[in-house]
Design an enzyme around this catalytic site. Sequence first.
Site, mmCIF file in Angstrom:
data_model
loop_
_atom_site.group_PDB
_atom_site.id
_atom_site.type_symbol
_atom_site.label_atom_id
_atom_site.label_comp_id
_atom_site.label_asym_id
_atom_site.label_seq_id
_atom_site.Cartn_x
_atom_site.Cartn_y
_atom_site.Cartn_z
ATOM 1 N N CYS A 1 -42.627 -92.590 -53.114
ATOM 2 C CA CYS A 1 -42.318 -92.705 -54.754
ATOM 3 C C CYS A 1 -41.967 -93.988 -54.937
ATOM 4 C CB CYS A 1 -41.542 -91.592 -55.034
ATOM 5 S SG CYS A 1 -41.753 -91.182 -57.017
ATOM 6 N N HIS B 1 -42.818 -86.717 -52.554
ATOM 7 C CA HIS B 1 -41.710 -86.412 -51.873
ATOM 8 C C HIS B 1 -41.757 -85.474 -50.776
ATOM 9 C CE1 HIS B 1 -38.978 -88.661 -54.699
ATOM 10 N NE2 HIS B 1 -39.978 -88.560 -55.589
ATOM 11 N N GLU C 1 -39.847 -85.393 -48.161
ATOM 12 C CA GLU C 1 -38.472 -84.963 -48.034
ATOM 13 C C GLU C 1 -37.902 -83.794 -48.693
ATOM 14 O OE1 GLU C 1 -37.699 -87.429 -51.493
ATOM 15 O OE2 GLU C 1 -39.354 -87.366 -49.949
#
Length: 192
Positions: free
Chosen positions: A79, A169, A171
């Site tokens: 991002c 994202h 994660e």
Amino acid sequence: MKIAVIAVQGAFIEHEKMLQTLGAEMIELRKAGDLKQPFDGLVLPGGESTLQGKLLRELGMFDILQQKILEGMPVLATCAGLILLAKEISNDEKRYFGTLPVTVKRNAYGRQLGSFFCEGEIKGIGRYPMEFIRAPYIESAEEEVEVLAEVDGKAVAVQYKNQIGVSFHPELTKDTRLHQKFLELFSRTDIG
């Protein structure tokens, strides 16, 4: 293997936890002195690219990190991190590391209300959950950049030598395969 994550702003703890589950040792970079520790790879997390870029310069870390990336250090950028790596930003005059030969558009899907989730195909990985939050997308990439994923005809994941940049994202999901792909860069000899 020791991975450094930029910890001046943004969603870095989730990256740390995910990479630790894959066996990586993690360190946080918060100030210039932290760069004296040896590390093998770098994570540029999501967050606010303008603020991150400003802090990296003010804290005396920018030039050293840029040099490490140019010298072939593996980097995963998500991002805002993708914006930091991009050579061009179509809707912003600012430039940051400029090591990834792509043009990105900031907040391409709109502000916070434009956030969304989807599943998409990532080359070499398969179906993958993608969480987009105030995300950029890649408007164009130079010939030597490999597009790994597209959503609605827009590139959202690319790889160029030692750099993996994604709009979303990873994660924030439970899927570790993109982080594993990042760790696999360490076994390649042609990334420099």
